[in-house]
Design a protein around this motif. Structure first.
Motif, mmCIF file in Angstrom:
data_model
loop_
_atom_site.group_PDB
_atom_site.id
_atom_site.type_symbol
_atom_site.label_atom_id
_atom_site.label_comp_id
_atom_site.label_asym_id
_atom_site.label_seq_id
_atom_site.Cartn_x
_atom_site.Cartn_y
_atom_site.Cartn_z
ATOM 1 N N ASP A 44 0.790 -1.233 0.000
ATOM 2 C CA ASP A 44 0.000 0.000 0.000
ATOM 3 C C ASP A 44 0.823 1.285 0.000
ATOM 4 O O ASP A 44 0.261 2.371 -0.076
ATOM 5 C CB ASP A 44 -0.948 0.020 1.196
ATOM 6 C CG ASP A 44 -0.229 0.051 2.533
ATOM 7 O OD1 ASP A 44 0.997 -0.185 2.568
ATOM 8 O OD2 ASP A 44 -0.891 0.297 3.551
ATOM 9 N N GLN A 45 2.148 1.190 0.066
ATOM 10 C CA GLN A 45 2.942 2.404 0.157
ATOM 11 C C GLN A 45 4.324 2.165 -0.426
ATOM 12 O O GLN A 45 4.882 1.076 -0.298
ATOM 13 C CB GLN A 45 3.068 2.857 1.605
ATOM 14 C CG GLN A 45 3.684 4.209 1.815
ATOM 15 C CD GLN A 45 2.897 5.326 1.164
ATOM 16 O OE1 GLN A 45 3.232 5.765 0.074
ATOM 17 N NE2 GLN A 45 1.859 5.788 1.824
ATOM 18 N N TRP A 47 8.144 4.586 -1.192
ATOM 19 C CA TRP A 47 8.809 5.883 -1.047
ATOM 20 C C TRP A 47 10.030 5.937 -1.949
ATOM 21 O O TRP A 47 10.612 4.915 -2.293
ATOM 22 C CB TRP A 47 9.166 6.202 0.404
ATOM 23 C CG TRP A 47 10.072 5.241 1.123
ATOM 24 C CD1 TRP A 47 9.693 4.226 1.945
ATOM 25 C CD2 TRP A 47 11.506 5.224 1.117
ATOM 26 N NE1 TRP A 47 10.790 3.576 2.443
ATOM 27 C CE2 TRP A 47 11.916 4.172 1.949
ATOM 28 C CE3 TRP A 47 12.482 5.993 0.491
ATOM 29 C CZ2 TRP A 47 13.265 3.863 2.166
ATOM 30 C CZ3 TRP A 47 13.816 5.688 0.708
ATOM 31 C CH2 TRP A 47 14.194 4.640 1.544
ATOM 32 N N LEU A 60 6.443 10.202 -1.154
ATOM 33 C CA LEU A 60 5.555 9.055 -1.035
ATOM 34 C C LEU A 60 4.828 8.845 -2.353
ATOM 35 O O LEU A 60 4.438 9.799 -3.005
ATOM 36 C CB LEU A 60 4.537 9.280 0.086
ATOM 37 C CG LEU A 60 5.120 9.543 1.468
ATOM 38 C CD1 LEU A 60 3.998 9.836 2.458
ATOM 39 C CD2 LEU A 60 5.950 8.367 1.928
ATOM 40 N N ALA A 62 1.970 6.529 -2.838
ATOM 41 C CA ALA A 62 0.535 6.254 -2.727
ATOM 42 C C ALA A 62 -0.281 7.518 -2.503
ATOM 43 O O ALA A 62 -1.428 7.599 -2.900
ATOM 44 C CB ALA A 62 0.253 5.252 -1.610
ATOM 45 N N THR A 92 4.985 5.986 8.077
ATOM 46 C CA THR A 92 4.624 5.631 6.704
ATOM 47 C C THR A 92 5.752 4.884 6.007
ATOM 48 O O THR A 92 5.506 3.923 5.281
ATOM 49 C CB THR A 92 4.259 6.889 5.900
ATOM 50 O OG1 THR A 92 3.204 7.569 6.578
ATOM 51 C CG2 THR A 92 3.806 6.538 4.502
#
Length: 106
Positions: A44-45, A47, A60, A62, A92
């Motif tokens: 889901d993420q 960087w 980021l 997402a 995050t």
């Protein structure tokens, strides 16, 4: 928390780390020109960081925003924590118990 090296070539290191939401060090053996990581646990993420960005900053994927504090900074080896990147406590990019795959480029 340590970086587990999965693959190493002259210009690239791929590894994994497990988030802790506490500062830890990703010792890839060089100060990278860029790094990109994604949360392999949830997907889901992700960087992205480039050398020369403001201290503790990364982008980021997402959400169209940036981490501007307790993010990513370089490690030059002078403090005895390795050479590579330091991750701050930003939840995050360093979410507790999540496994991240990271690619460092020279």
């Amino acid at each position: 928390m340590a970086l587990t090296i999965v693959n190493r070539t002259p210009n690239c290191v791929t590894g994994t780390y497990t988030g802790t939401a506490a500062t830890h060090y990703l010792n890839c053996g060089f100060i990278p020109s860029s790094a990109r990581a994604f949360n392999a646990t949830d997907g889901d993420q992700a960087w992205t960081w480039f050398n020369g960005m403001d201290t503790a900053m990364c982008m980021l994927d997402a959400t169209p925003s940036s981490v501007t504090s307790v993010g990513v900074t370089t490690l030059d080896g002078s403090a005895g924590n390795g050479i590579g990147l330091q991750l701050g406590s930003n939840a995050t990019i360093n979410e507790t118990d999540k496994v991240y795959v990271v690619v460092f480029n020279r």
